[in-house]
Design a protein around this motif. Structure first.
Motif, PDB file in Angstrom:
ATOM      1  N   MET A 100       0.838  -1.186   0.000  1.00 35.91           N
ATOM      2  CA  MET A 100       0.000   0.000   0.000  1.00 35.91           C
ATOM      3  C   MET A 100       0.879   1.244   0.000  1.00 35.91           C
ATOM      4  N   ALA A 101       0.445   2.246  -0.757  1.00 38.72           N
ATOM      5  CA  ALA A 101       1.276   3.432  -0.934  1.00 38.72           C
ATOM      6  C   ALA A 101       1.328   4.277   0.332  1.00 38.72           C
ATOM      7  N   ASP A 102       0.215   4.438   1.032  1.00 37.24           N
ATOM      8  CA  ASP A 102       0.148   5.330   2.188  1.00 37.24           C
ATOM      9  C   ASP A 102       0.181   4.563   3.507  1.00 37.24           C
ATOM     10  N   TYR A 103       0.835   3.420   3.497  1.00 38.35           N
ATOM     11  CA  TYR A 103       0.915   2.603   4.704  1.00 38.35           C
ATOM     12  C   TYR A 103       2.380   2.548   5.132  1.00 38.35           C
ATOM     13  N   ASP A 104       2.688   3.126   6.314  1.00 37.29           N
ATOM     14  CA  ASP A 104       4.088   3.249   6.754  1.00 37.29           C
ATOM     15  C   ASP A 104       4.747   1.890   6.951  1.00 37.29           C
ATOM     16  N   ARG A 105       3.988   0.883   7.369  1.00 36.25           N
ATOM     17  CA  ARG A 105       4.584  -0.431   7.622  1.00 36.25           C
ATOM     18  C   ARG A 105       5.018  -1.098   6.328  1.00 36.25           C
ATOM     19  N   HIS A 106       4.441  -0.687   5.208  1.00 39.70           N
ATOM     20  CA  HIS A 106       4.831  -1.257   3.918  1.00 39.70           C
ATOM     21  C   HIS A 106       5.940  -0.482   3.241  1.00 39.70           C
ATOM     22  N   ASP A 107       6.358   0.633   3.828  1.00 39.52           N
ATOM     23  CA  ASP A 107       7.341   1.485   3.151  1.00 39.52           C
ATOM     24  C   ASP A 107       8.671   0.767   2.993  1.00 39.52           C
ATOM     25  N   GLY A 108       9.131   0.070   4.032  1.00 38.22           N
ATOM     26  CA  GLY A 108      10.408  -0.637   3.939  1.00 38.22           C
ATOM     27  C   GLY A 108      10.369  -1.759   2.916  1.00 38.22           C
ATOM     28  N   MET A 109       9.298  -2.545   2.905  1.00 34.69           N
ATOM     29  CA  MET A 109       9.174  -3.630   1.930  1.00 34.69           C
ATOM     30  C   MET A 109       9.042  -3.078   0.509  1.00 34.69           C
ATOM     31  N   ARG A 110       8.360  -1.958   0.366  1.00 29.08           N
ATOM     32  CA  ARG A 110       8.229  -1.353  -0.962  1.00 29.08           C
ATOM     33  C   ARG A 110       9.576  -0.915  -1.502  1.00 29.08           C
ATOM     34  N   ARG A 111      10.396  -0.282  -0.658  1.00 29.64           N
ATOM     35  CA  ARG A 111      11.712   0.164  -1.113  1.00 29.64           C
ATOM     36  C   ARG A 111      12.637  -1.020  -1.402  1.00 29.64           C
ATOM     37  N   ALA A 112      12.506  -2.087  -0.612  1.00 30.50           N
ATOM     38  CA  ALA A 112      13.328  -3.272  -0.869  1.00 30.50           C
ATOM     39  C   ALA A 112      12.959  -3.914  -2.202  1.00 30.50           C
ATOM     40  N   ALA A 113      11.662  -4.022  -2.493  1.00 30.34           N
ATOM     41  CA  ALA A 113      11.230  -4.582  -3.777  1.00 30.34           C
ATOM     42  C   ALA A 113      11.625  -3.682  -4.936  1.00 30.34           C
ATOM     43  N   LEU A 114      11.594  -2.385  -4.716  1.00 30.58           N
ATOM     44  CA  LEU A 114      11.996  -1.450  -5.764  1.00 30.58           C
ATOM     45  C   LEU A 114      13.484  -1.554  -6.044  1.00 30.58           C
ATOM     46  N   ALA A 115      14.292  -1.746  -5.006  1.00 26.98           N
ATOM     47  CA  ALA A 115      15.734  -1.869  -5.197  1.00 26.98           C
ATOM     48  C   ALA A 115      16.113  -3.180  -5.873  1.00 26.98           C
ATOM     49  N   ALA A 116      15.322  -4.235  -5.663  1.00 23.91           N
ATOM     50  CA  ALA A 116      15.636  -5.535  -6.256  1.00 23.91           C
ATOM     51  C   ALA A 116      15.090  -5.689  -7.664  1.00 23.91           C
ATOM     52  N   ALA A 117      14.314  -4.744  -8.141  1.00 24.40           N
ATOM     53  CA  ALA A 117      13.666  -4.885  -9.444  1.00 24.40           C
ATOM     54  C   ALA A 117      14.661  -4.649 -10.573  1.00 24.40           C
ATOM     55  N   ASP A 118      14.470  -5.391 -11.652  1.00 28.04           N
ATOM     56  CA  ASP A 118      15.227  -5.166 -12.881  1.00 28.04           C
ATOM     57  C   ASP A 118      14.538  -4.150 -13.787  1.00 28.04           C
ATOM     58  N   ILE A 119      13.208  -4.123 -13.727  1.00 25.19           N
ATOM     59  CA  ILE A 119      12.414  -3.243 -14.584  1.00 25.19           C
ATOM     60  C   ILE A 119      11.420  -2.506 -13.698  1.00 25.19           C
ATOM     61  N   VAL A 120      11.337  -1.192 -13.863  1.00 26.87           N
ATOM     62  CA  VAL A 120      10.409  -0.361 -13.109  1.00 26.87           C
ATOM     63  C   VAL A 120       9.480   0.315 -14.110  1.00 26.87           C
ATOM     64  N   LEU A 121       8.174   0.131 -13.921  1.00 26.08           N
ATOM     65  CA  LEU A 121       7.156   0.699 -14.799  1.00 26.08           C
ATOM     66  C   LEU A 121       6.374   1.748 -14.024  1.00 26.08           C
ATOM     67  N   ILE A 122       6.267   2.960 -14.594  1.00 29.49           N
ATOM     68  CA  ILE A 122       5.610   4.071 -13.919  1.00 29.49           C
ATOM     69  C   ILE A 122       4.518   4.624 -14.825  1.00 29.49           C
ATOM     70  N   PRO A 123       3.237   4.389 -14.536  1.00 31.19           N
ATOM     71  CA  PRO A 123       2.165   5.091 -15.261  1.00 31.19           C
ATOM     72  C   PRO A 123       2.128   6.553 -14.811  1.00 31.19           C
ATOM     73  N   LEU A 124       2.584   7.451 -15.654  1.00 31.85           N
ATOM     74  CA  LEU A 124       2.800   8.836 -15.254  1.00 31.85           C
ATOM     75  C   LEU A 124       1.504   9.623 -15.118  1.00 31.85           C
ATOM     76  N   ALA A 125       0.430   9.192 -15.754  1.00 36.16           N
ATOM     77  CA  ALA A 125      -0.797   9.974 -15.775  1.00 36.16           C
ATOM     78  C   ALA A 125      -1.854   9.467 -14.810  1.00 36.16           C
ATOM     79  N   VAL A 126      -1.582   8.408 -14.045  1.00 34.52           N
ATOM     80  CA  VAL A 126      -2.598   7.885 -13.132  1.00 34.52           C
ATOM     81  C   VAL A 126      -2.885   8.903 -12.035  1.00 34.52           C
ATOM     82  N   ALA A 127      -1.842   9.386 -11.377  1.00 39.17           N
ATOM     83  CA  ALA A 127      -1.967  10.446 -10.378  1.00 39.17           C
ATOM     84  C   ALA A 127      -0.833  11.420 -10.657  1.00 39.17           C
ATOM     85  N   PRO A 128      -1.044  12.399 -11.540  1.00 39.25           N
ATOM     86  CA  PRO A 128       0.056  13.286 -11.942  1.00 39.25           C
ATOM     87  C   PRO A 128       0.693  13.974 -10.741  1.00 39.25           C
ATOM     88  N   ASP A 129       1.855  13.483 -10.352  1.00 35.64           N
ATOM     89  CA  ASP A 129       2.555  14.022  -9.191  1.00 35.64           C
ATOM     90  C   ASP A 129       4.043  13.830  -9.432  1.00 35.64           C
TER      91      ASP A 129
END
Length: 656
Positions: A100-129
């Protein structure tokens, strides 16, 4: 042999070992390993298998969005391990793990999965930020700096960055890079999307972090999108007229969502291929070019067997923001206009078109301002190759279905043909077994053949819209023994799900007046006389001096309604069986019933004691038999060339 095995490594070290053996006893020396292998694939050395993304780890931002789902399913089907961050609480079925994006307990696992990824896909227009995109890019950059592993970032943009349209093309501007330069600056949400595109392009680091930005046209398919045609389809499904703003002649750049996923797969595979066999110069670079180069083609081309020396790249093409952008539009729907798309939607939902001024689009909260986009551009070369190679790509666009050559004809279910085939097989069983039908691929002498199947087009798009949005009409048949009150249950279900209630009484009283004239004539329907106007009736009563009738009580209204219902049921029971079936079919074919669905009850025809039971009736009403494939004339063989061969020439001369 033992000495010869020892001699090979010694010779490899610069020393030699000679063994004296008789000539007739010395085995032939295998020098295949000593020969230098050719550097290019040849007949004896086949080309290695193509690189695949199987086993790669993929991280998808906004994985529970419509665009994120399309990308995640495509990479899942390619054998990737898909993970991602979701904005809602519900998990997605195609991802192995989500956070979950706004869940602090998932922040560490999210960053770990992001660091281990080979490919990162970002839909830029879903929430323009730009802050969220910047945070994701910085996490990937930090991971790449720590372990040195090559990674890929693919940002998928939106047509909202094209909402300002494009400037007219100059003379000779036919490249994708020129299309990028012709974009008109946009404001509002489109500007945030354009800013996010620049963030992705600036993060590119050759050889370590490959960053691409896919710029598609207006996305459609896979259930439709909020910045596309979702509002038009929902309004048409609810029975509203499809609006056209302005003259409707503005050209909309279109791109099917499946094609965007194919382009992202192609970019990731080309960037991560450890043996790309490509040059370091993009396809777009031309040393003789005088104008803008096609810098949108960011993946280098495959080397020929005799590669040419590398050409120095222009600084404007390599390292510029435009060089990391890939344009993607449909090749099947060039020049689609707003009014043509609106007409396709109106035709599929059987609703009319209505025209509004262009300025009124800003007042609509459901529709996107992208409907007024006027832009024509061409796809980048790599996007065009990926779309053409996509075996499951949508064909036909928003128009009518198109014919696609398919060597495997669709299977057709035809009960009568099956019965005839069984009879023919029984007759042929006593005959010669060799007198059967011609074998597959053998010409049967008939000038006819099966025509290619028709695929794609607006019907397939609308079917995906209904399925993805859980809007497939409810079609329910309620049957039960006496005193189980199936009619009452069907009416309650119809009211709860807002579908049409089809009972004997409603078929006669409510739906029969809406059927075509042929069905009305079969049922003996007579148009009711128009009721007199209240003023005239009141005046007539006043002249005679009669008192006005009292209003009926609820009990009296209930008795009157029950009497009308019983009369309608008796009228329906008096119809012949074929008339009943025609009436039900005609009601089911009405647009409002097809759109919302129905709950059918109390219409078993014929009754259980008749010549045929209710099972046969249900089969006639609800079994859909696909139409038989169309037949076409076989193409005539091309005439042989006059000088095709010596024998042909001699025969031709003799005949002449």
């Amino acid at each position: 042999r033992r000495q010869r095995r020892i001699a090979r490594p010694l010779s490899a070290q610069g020393r030699s070992l000679t063994v004296d053996m008789p000539g007739d006893q010395a085995p032939p020396v295998d020098t295949a390993m000593d020969e230098r292998r050719p550097s290019t694939p040849g007949e004896d050395h086949p080309e290695p298998p193509p690189f695949t993304l199987e086993g790669k780890r993929v991280f998808v931002a906004h994985v529970d969005s419509r665009v994120g789902g399309v990308l995640g399913r495509a990479f899942r089907d390619a054998g990737c391990d898909v993970r991602g961050v979701r904005d809602g609480e519900k998990e997605v079925e195609f991802a192995k793990e989500t956070y979950m994006a706004d869940y602090d307990r998932h922040d560490g696992m999210r960053r770990a999965a992001l660091a281990a990824a080979d490919i990162v896909l970002i839909p830029l227009a879903v929430a323009p930020d730009t802050e969220a995109a910047k945070d994701t890019i910085e996490a990937v950059e930090a991971a790449a700096a720590d372990d040195g592993k090559k990674r890929v970032i693919v940002g998928v943009s939106s047509a909202s960055s094209w909402a300002g349209g494009t400037r007219p093309r100059g003379d000779g501007e036919e490249t994708a890079a020129a299309d990028l330069e012709r974009r008109v600056p946009v404001r509002g949400p489109g500007k945030l999307v354009a800013d996010a595109e620049r963030l992705v392009a600036r993060a590119h680091k050759p050889g370590r972090l490959e960053c691409f930005c896919v710029l598609p046209g207006m996305l459609y398919g896979e259930g439709e999108f909020e910045d596309g045609f979702l509002g038009l389809c929902r309004g048409a499904w609810e029975g509203e007229a499809v609006p056209v703003f302005g003259d409707g002649r503005n050209v909309l750049p279109l791109c099917h969502a499946g094609n965007v996923a194919a382009v992202a797969l192609e970019l990731a595979a080309e960037a991560l291929d450890p043996d790309p066999r490509v040059s370091a110069v993009p396809d777009a670079i031309d040393p003789d070019a005088t104008g803008a180069v096609d810098s949108a083609v960011v993946v280098p081309r495959t080397l020929n067997l005799n590669p040419k020396p590398a050409v120095p790249a222009y600084p404007s093409a390599v390292g510029s923001l435009a060089s990391r952008c890939v344009l993607a539009v449909d090749e099947d729907t060039p020049g689609a206009t707003q009014i043509s798309v609106a007409a396709s939607i109106a035709r599929e939902f059987a609703v009319p078109l209505v025209r509004f001024p262009a300025s009124s689009l800003a007042l609509s909260e459901r529709l996107t301002p992208n409907l007024l986009t006027h832009a024509e551009f061409r796809s980048s070369d790599i996007a065009r190759r990926a779309i053409v190679a996509n075996a499951t790509r949508h064909r036909g666009g928003w128009g009518a279905p198109v014919e696609v050559e398919d060597p495997r004809p669709a299977e057709v279910l035809d009960v009568e043909d099956e019965k005839n085939d069984e009879k023919n097989d029984e007759k042929a069983g006593a005959g010669d077994a060799g007198d059967g039908a011609p074998a597959e691929g053998e010409d049967d002498g008939s000038p006819w053949e099966l025509a290619p199947p028709r695929v794609g087009g607006a019907p397939a798009v609308i079917a995906a819209f209904l399925e993805r949005n859980n809007l497939v009409p409810l079609r329910l048949l309620v049957r039960g023994p006496p005193l189980s009150f199936p009619g009452a249950l069907a009416e309650q279900i119809a009211e709860a799900y807002s579908v049409a209630s089809l009972t004997p009484a409603s078929l006669v009283r409510h739906w029969l007046p809406k059927c075509d004239q042929e069905v009305k004539d079969k049922c003996g329907y007579v148009e009711p006389e128009p009721e007199p106007e209240p003023e005239v009736e009141a005046a007539a009563e006043g002249e005679d001096g009669a008192e006005k009738p009292k209003e009926k009580t609820e009990a009296e209204l209930a008795v009157e309604s029950a009497a009308k219902k019983k009369e309608a049921e008796e009228t329906y029971a008096g119809y012949a069986e074929d008339v009943k079936l025609d009436l039900i079919r005609s009601v089911m074919a009405l647009p409002e019933v097809k759109r919302s669905g129905y709950a059918l009850s109390g219409v078993d025809v014929p009754p259980v004691g008749g010549a045929t039971g209710p099972e046969e009736t249900c089969a006639k009403l609800f079994t859909w038999i696909p139409p038989r494939p169309a037949m076409r004339l076989k193409p005539k063989p091309k005439p042989e060339d006059a000088d095709g061969g010596a024998d042909g020439g001699a025969d031709g001369g003799a005949d002449g």
